[in-house]
Scaffold this active site. Sequence first.
Site, PDB file in Angstrom:
ATOM      1  N   ASP A 249      17.787   2.298 -17.361  1.00 41.70           N
ATOM      2  CA  ASP A 249      18.598   3.228 -17.557  1.00 41.70           C
ATOM      3  C   ASP A 249      18.251   4.551 -16.947  1.00 41.70           C
ATOM      4  OD1 ASP A 249      20.401   4.588 -18.469  1.00 41.70           O
ATOM      5  OD2 ASP A 249      20.113   5.352 -19.556  1.00 41.70           O
TER       6      ASP A 249
ATOM      7  N   GLU B 168      18.714   1.834 -12.382  1.00 46.10           N
ATOM      8  CA  GLU B 168      20.158   2.314 -11.885  1.00 46.10           C
ATOM      9  C   GLU B 168      19.239   3.390 -11.445  1.00 46.10           C
ATOM     10  OE1 GLU B 168      23.801   4.733 -14.847  1.00 46.10           O
ATOM     11  OE2 GLU B 168      21.624   4.475 -15.830  1.00 46.10           O
TER      12      GLU B 168
END
Length: 666
Positions: A323, A359
Amino acid sequence: MTNLGATITPEGIRFAAWSSSARRLWVSLFDDSGSREIDRLELTPQGDGVHALFLPRIGDGTRYGFRADGDYAPERGLWFDPNKLLTDPYAVELDHPYQYHWRLAAKRNEGADTAPLMPKAIARSLPKPVPAKPALFQPGGLIYELNVRSFTKLHPDVPEAQRGTIAALAHPAVIEHLKRLGVSAVELMPVTASIDERHLPPLGLTNAWGYNPVTFMALDPRLAPGGIEELRDTVAALRKAGIGIILDLVFNHTGESDRLGPTLSLRGLDAQAYYRHQPDGRLVNDTGTGNTIACDHPVVREMVLDTLRHFVRFTGVDGFRFDLAPVLGRVDGAFDPEAPLLQAIAGDPVLADRVLIAEPWDIGPSGYQLGNFRPPYLEWNDRYRDDVRRFWRGDTGAIGALATRLAGSSDVFGREGRPASRTVNFIAAHDGMTLADIVAYERKHNEANGEQNRDGHNDNLSWNNGTEGETDADAIARTRFGDQCGLLATLFASRGTIMLTAGDEFGRTQKGNNNAYAQDNAITWLDWAGRDQALEQYASSLAALRRAFPALADIRFLTGEPADGSEIPDVAWLTEAGAPLGESDWNDPGRHRLVMLLGDAEGGRLAVVINGDRRQCVFSLPERDGFEWRSAIETQPVDLARPLPGRSVNFMIERQAAKPRARKGS
């Protein structure tokens, strides 16, 4: 593994924590209920910031926490307070979930002991490492992103006591659903222990997504009541079915938030080292959550590596999704694709064959880094998401961008002459509108989040109904169904890895909420009983086609040159008349029709016929003697003289024509 945390030996337990600036550290021991502190013992400095203590005659199941003392000067990044019980950063199990309370954020000397409010770490003897096996997932496969709790909370076949847990994913009904979709790996949204943001409890809401961790190894007791063995057993069950598991991990921030946040673990041990700070002492906020982990610090780097090794060794997961991954590559605040942590992960012997997904954005300076990670990292491709949505919304000038995304996004990932794409193509993800909501809502509807609809993205590239002025409910439903089919077909026809978010294959809706992180309720729980089975069947058919025609899942960029061992080009881009697209066609802002004619090494051809126009149209395909075009999904001959409907994608495969039967008596 770094010798920190609680290390169990036959003689007792060695407790160790790291801090470069604490003057004193203690381990607090608790009774079996975790409610009463039975001892507090000071750790001894061992050098290089390590403080440790060996305690004999205690073992597996011991409940504990750390405490630290030193200067209290938040303006300088110092938060020491012995009244704050701290979770061990290397804790592997907790006795209960975190629950936010204002006292966790009280200033030193203004709050009571927080031990009654904190979960206790449980010292555990870890199981034997799982036998080393290659990752099942390979780039080009289908990743299925899911939230563990919402995925099975309403599943009628899963026993009620098991619903919402990691173990539920191993249920035969769940595995059968995943196999029908051709899932290569499920990507679990965060399953490590997290805490609610402080504004949620007053609103009666809880964080349903888990992107607010406190430490990194301990699983959330609500999702894994069976601890690490539950994850291990589930990995084994899915692996037996040919499906891998990817963990979505958050190493960019923790739930300790900004200067007003709670002191739970890293902040109380050494905030200066574990978090990045501005020169004036303020916390850096490249994540939008109030703090940013200092991933360029050697101790943090080793903690991240130890966490990844822990999950590979003891559960056998296929890999990880990171993330806000630019945080992992920031060195002195600037993103560096050759950052020590990124290189260490990719080069670690335990991790080298795992799938690694970035990401590629955060909100810090130069935070958008799509295409800038190095192999082997795959990257979430939001340009794919946006360009595909624009095409199906009917935006002008979208045909060239659509072809580029179908072909693997060489403009993003083909730098330095790389022949293969690292894209993870997706149309919808946990963050944003669902697939069904994209075609039903022009604007977000986040009122249930309690922020007056101010949260969440405003530009969703979504649309309502698809037919202007349409009032017939059945017609609206048909239009929305067709638009979902078009989006799904485009995804499954795209080169590179593809990702589908759980429930999008059967029309899940969040009623227009595009930021449902705080909705642990029917807004996010998958409605298995009410799912659109026709859409689900179509998605399964697309998955079967992608498996049957390997050229669809190839990760090499399409070039227009013959595939290896074939005289047929790997792709030809055609008009609806079957002619090659010319410059005027590519530059036509009103063009919404396209044929992608794929060739494979065996000389076969597959036509992906895309009619993004609302009007039906007759398409022509190049003919070869002895061959005929058939529907690739229905395996029936296609009458190309009949118009194909608007807003549709058709797959046509070239097969050898059946020989005419010999006449009797001839």
